[in-house]
Design a protein around this motif. Structure first.
Motif, PDB file in Angstrom:
ATOM      1  N   GLU A   1       0.824  -1.206   0.000  1.00  0.00           N
ATOM      2  CA  GLU A   1       0.000   0.000   0.000  1.00  0.00           C
ATOM      3  C   GLU A   1       0.862   1.263   0.000  1.00  0.00           C
ATOM      4  O   GLU A   1       0.564   2.214  -0.712  1.00  0.00           O
ATOM      5  CB  GLU A   1      -0.974  -0.003   1.180  1.00  0.00           C
ATOM      6  N   HIS A   2       1.923   1.268   0.793  1.00  0.00           N
ATOM      7  CA  HIS A   2       2.820   2.434   0.815  1.00  0.00           C
ATOM      8  C   HIS A   2       3.488   2.643  -0.543  1.00  0.00           C
ATOM      9  O   HIS A   2       3.587   3.762  -1.036  1.00  0.00           O
ATOM     10  CB  HIS A   2       3.893   2.277   1.904  1.00  0.00           C
ATOM     11  N   LEU A   3       3.952   1.571  -1.155  1.00  0.00           N
ATOM     12  CA  LEU A   3       4.601   1.694  -2.463  1.00  0.00           C
ATOM     13  C   LEU A   3       3.614   2.175  -3.524  1.00  0.00           C
ATOM     14  O   LEU A   3       3.979   2.951  -4.417  1.00  0.00           O
ATOM     15  CB  LEU A   3       5.233   0.370  -2.876  1.00  0.00           C
ATOM     16  N   LEU A   4       2.367   1.743  -3.423  1.00  0.00           N
ATOM     17  CA  LEU A   4       1.354   2.168  -4.392  1.00  0.00           C
ATOM     18  C   LEU A   4       1.030   3.660  -4.266  1.00  0.00           C
ATOM     19  O   LEU A   4       0.564   4.276  -5.225  1.00  0.00           O
ATOM     20  CB  LEU A   4       0.080   1.336  -4.233  1.00  0.00           C
ATOM     21  N   GLN A   5       1.282   4.256  -3.125  1.00  0.00           N
ATOM     22  CA  GLN A   5       0.989   5.672  -2.907  1.00  0.00           C
ATOM     23  C   GLN A   5       2.052   6.601  -3.479  1.00  0.00           C
ATOM     24  O   GLN A   5       1.832   7.796  -3.592  1.00  0.00           O
ATOM     25  CB  GLN A   5       0.826   5.950  -1.407  1.00  0.00           C
ATOM     26  N   ILE A   6       3.181   6.064  -3.853  1.00  0.00           N
ATOM     27  CA  ILE A   6       4.281   6.889  -4.368  1.00  0.00           C
ATOM     28  C   ILE A   6       4.068   7.137  -5.859  1.00  0.00           C
ATOM     29  O   ILE A   6       3.996   6.195  -6.637  1.00  0.00           O
ATOM     30  CB  ILE A   6       5.640   6.199  -4.104  1.00  0.00           C
ATOM     31  N   PRO A   7       3.996   8.408  -6.279  1.00  0.00           N
ATOM     32  CA  PRO A   7       3.729   8.720  -7.689  1.00  0.00           C
ATOM     33  C   PRO A   7       4.998   8.665  -8.551  1.00  0.00           C
ATOM     34  O   PRO A   7       5.424   9.658  -9.139  1.00  0.00           O
ATOM     35  CB  PRO A   7       3.153  10.140  -7.622  1.00  0.00           C
ATOM     36  N   ALA A   8       5.584   7.495  -8.595  1.00  0.00           N
ATOM     37  CA  ALA A   8       6.803   7.258  -9.373  1.00  0.00           C
ATOM     38  C   ALA A   8       6.959   5.751  -9.505  1.00  0.00           C
ATOM     39  O   ALA A   8       6.303   4.993  -8.788  1.00  0.00           O
ATOM     40  CB  ALA A   8       8.022   7.862  -8.668  1.00  0.00           C
ATOM     41  N   PRO A   9       7.829   5.281 -10.397  1.00  0.00           N
ATOM     42  CA  PRO A   9       8.072   3.835 -10.475  1.00  0.00           C
ATOM     43  C   PRO A   9       8.631   3.306  -9.145  1.00  0.00           C
ATOM     44  O   PRO A   9       9.511   3.922  -8.542  1.00  0.00           O
ATOM     45  CB  PRO A   9       9.115   3.705 -11.590  1.00  0.00           C
ATOM     46  N   THR A  10       8.071   2.189  -8.696  1.00  0.00           N
ATOM     47  CA  THR A  10       8.531   1.564  -7.454  1.00  0.00           C
ATOM     48  C   THR A  10       8.719   0.069  -7.687  1.00  0.00           C
ATOM     49  O   THR A  10       7.973  -0.552  -8.439  1.00  0.00           O
ATOM     50  CB  THR A  10       7.531   1.781  -6.296  1.00  0.00           C
ATOM     51  N   TYR A  11       9.717  -0.488  -7.019  1.00  0.00           N
ATOM     52  CA  TYR A  11      10.062  -1.895  -7.190  1.00  0.00           C
ATOM     53  C   TYR A  11      10.434  -2.513  -5.851  1.00  0.00           C
ATOM     54  O   TYR A  11      11.039  -1.858  -5.001  1.00  0.00           O
ATOM     55  CB  TYR A  11      11.267  -2.051  -8.130  1.00  0.00           C
ATOM     56  N   ILE A  12      10.077  -3.768  -5.695  1.00  0.00           N
ATOM     57  CA  ILE A  12      10.624  -4.562  -4.611  1.00  0.00           C
ATOM     58  C   ILE A  12      11.853  -5.244  -5.180  1.00  0.00           C
ATOM     59  O   ILE A  12      11.797  -5.855  -6.254  1.00  0.00           O
ATOM     60  CB  ILE A  12       9.606  -5.597  -4.107  1.00  0.00           C
ATOM     61  N   LEU A  13      12.962  -5.110  -4.497  1.00  0.00           N
ATOM     62  CA  LEU A  13      14.224  -5.695  -4.940  1.00  0.00           C
ATOM     63  C   LEU A  13      14.550  -6.856  -4.003  1.00  0.00           C
ATOM     64  O   LEU A  13      15.008  -6.653  -2.880  1.00  0.00           O
ATOM     65  CB  LEU A  13      15.326  -4.638  -4.937  1.00  0.00           C
ATOM     66  N   ALA A  32      13.827  -8.253  -9.330  1.00  0.00           N
ATOM     67  CA  ALA A  32      12.953  -7.084  -9.237  1.00  0.00           C
ATOM     68  C   ALA A  32      11.503  -7.455  -9.496  1.00  0.00           C
ATOM     69  O   ALA A  32      11.200  -8.285 -10.354  1.00  0.00           O
ATOM     70  CB  ALA A  32      13.400  -6.025 -10.237  1.00  0.00           C
ATOM     71  N   ARG A  33      10.630  -6.788  -8.765  1.00  0.00           N
ATOM     72  CA  ARG A  33       9.188  -6.917  -8.989  1.00  0.00           C
ATOM     73  C   ARG A  33       8.588  -5.525  -8.877  1.00  0.00           C
ATOM     74  O   ARG A  33       8.728  -4.860  -7.853  1.00  0.00           O
ATOM     75  CB  ARG A  33       8.573  -7.846  -7.951  1.00  0.00           C
ATOM     76  N   ALA A  34       7.944  -5.068  -9.949  1.00  0.00           N
ATOM     77  CA  ALA A  34       7.323  -3.754  -9.959  1.00  0.00           C
ATOM     78  C   ALA A  34       6.082  -3.735  -9.084  1.00  0.00           C
ATOM     79  O   ALA A  34       5.357  -4.720  -8.994  1.00  0.00           O
ATOM     80  CB  ALA A  34       6.956  -3.360 -11.390  1.00  0.00           C
ATOM     81  N   VAL A  35       5.863  -2.604  -8.453  1.00  0.00           N
ATOM     82  CA  VAL A  35       4.612  -2.348  -7.739  1.00  0.00           C
ATOM     83  C   VAL A  35       4.001  -1.148  -8.459  1.00  0.00           C
ATOM     84  O   VAL A  35       4.482  -0.030  -8.337  1.00  0.00           O
ATOM     85  CB  VAL A  35       4.855  -2.057  -6.248  1.00  0.00           C
ATOM     86  N   HIS A  36       2.969  -1.412  -9.250  1.00  0.00           N
ATOM     87  CA  HIS A  36       2.369  -0.394 -10.114  1.00  0.00           C
ATOM     88  C   HIS A  36       0.860  -0.362  -9.900  1.00  0.00           C
ATOM     89  O   HIS A  36       0.327  -1.124  -9.080  1.00  0.00           O
ATOM     90  CB  HIS A  36       2.717  -0.666 -11.579  1.00  0.00           C
ATOM     91  N   ALA A  37       0.172   0.491 -10.638  1.00  0.00           N
ATOM     92  CA  ALA A  37      -1.269   0.703 -10.440  1.00  0.00           C
ATOM     93  C   ALA A  37      -2.069  -0.605 -10.510  1.00  0.00           C
ATOM     94  O   ALA A  37      -3.094  -0.734  -9.856  1.00  0.00           O
ATOM     95  CB  ALA A  37      -1.795   1.707 -11.451  1.00  0.00           C
ATOM     96  N   GLY A  38      -1.617  -1.581 -11.262  1.00  0.00           N
ATOM     97  CA  GLY A  38      -2.342  -2.839 -11.382  1.00  0.00           C
ATOM     98  C   GLY A  38      -2.002  -3.872 -10.317  1.00  0.00           C
ATOM     99  O   GLY A  38      -2.565  -4.959 -10.306  1.00  0.00           O
ATOM    100  N   THR A  39      -1.104  -3.540  -9.408  1.00  0.00           N
ATOM    101  CA  THR A  39      -0.698  -4.481  -8.360  1.00  0.00           C
ATOM    102  C   THR A  39      -1.772  -4.565  -7.279  1.00  0.00           C
ATOM    103  O   THR A  39      -2.178  -3.533  -6.741  1.00  0.00           O
ATOM    104  CB  THR A  39       0.632  -4.036  -7.719  1.00  0.00           C
ATOM    105  N   PRO A  40      -2.240  -5.777  -6.947  1.00  0.00           N
ATOM    106  CA  PRO A  40      -3.248  -5.913  -5.876  1.00  0.00           C
ATOM    107  C   PRO A  40      -2.677  -5.466  -4.532  1.00  0.00           C
ATOM    108  O   PRO A  40      -1.484  -5.626  -4.260  1.00  0.00           O
ATOM    109  CB  PRO A  40      -3.549  -7.411  -5.851  1.00  0.00           C
TER     110      PRO A  40
END
Length: 161
Positions: free
Chosen positions: A88-100, A111-119
């Motif tokens: 949820e925190h990563l989804l709130q950031i208005p930039a590309p975010t990734y779990i490394l 790497a795994r992206a956390v983007h608008a389509g991520t549950p």
């Protein structure tokens, strides 16, 4: 003793992420310049700038998750531990975010992206096909460039202007 080992695994994982992102063995120079933000930030561990663009400072954010859980040549996924709040925190950031995800014993990073389509739920694995090898470092770089090419990311006016 187990907590100490977990702390060491996490500490080493953060350094492995830095080494991975600054690897230039397949490039003329490192594609990324990571800045470690420390333990006080709730959602992100790294602010990462791309080094290849001179007219703009393009960047992404990363959260490092280290593990020593064994992976085998037949493994398809790296097991990591996140919780719903992390996502949820990563989804709130208005930039590309990734779990490394870092496999600390082998010093491999995934790497795994956390983007608008991520549950909005915990992520517990990262596909091993997303290992940050030379090809995927280039793909990560290109993905971040493509994202920032869709926005000016700067206000056009300000009351303080």
């Amino acid at each position: 003793m187990i907590r100490q080992l977990r702390d060491v695994t996490g500490f080493r994982g953060e350094r492995i992420v830095e080494l991975c992102l600054t690897d230039y063995s397949s490039f003329a120079y490192p594609l990324f310049r990571p800045g470690f933000l420390g333990d006080k930030w709730p959602a992100i561990d790294f602010y990462v700038e791309l080094t290849s663009t001179s007219n703009r400072r393009l960047y992404f954010f990363g959260q490092a998750k280290s593990t020593s859980t064994p992976i085998t040549p037949r493994s398809r996924r790296l097991k990591i531990s996140t919780d719903r709040d992390d996502i949820e925190h990563l989804l709130q950031i208005p930039a590309p975010t990734y779990i490394l995800g870092v496999h600390e014993p082998t010093k491999r990073v995934f790497a795994r992206a956390v983007h608008a389509g991520t549950p909005k739920r915990a992520i517990s694995t990262i596909p091993v096909q997303h290992e940050l090898n030379a090809a995927n470092l280039q793909r990560l770089h290109d993905e971040v460039v493509a994202y920032w090419s869709t926005t000016t990311h700067k206000p056009t006016t300000s009351v303080f202007g």
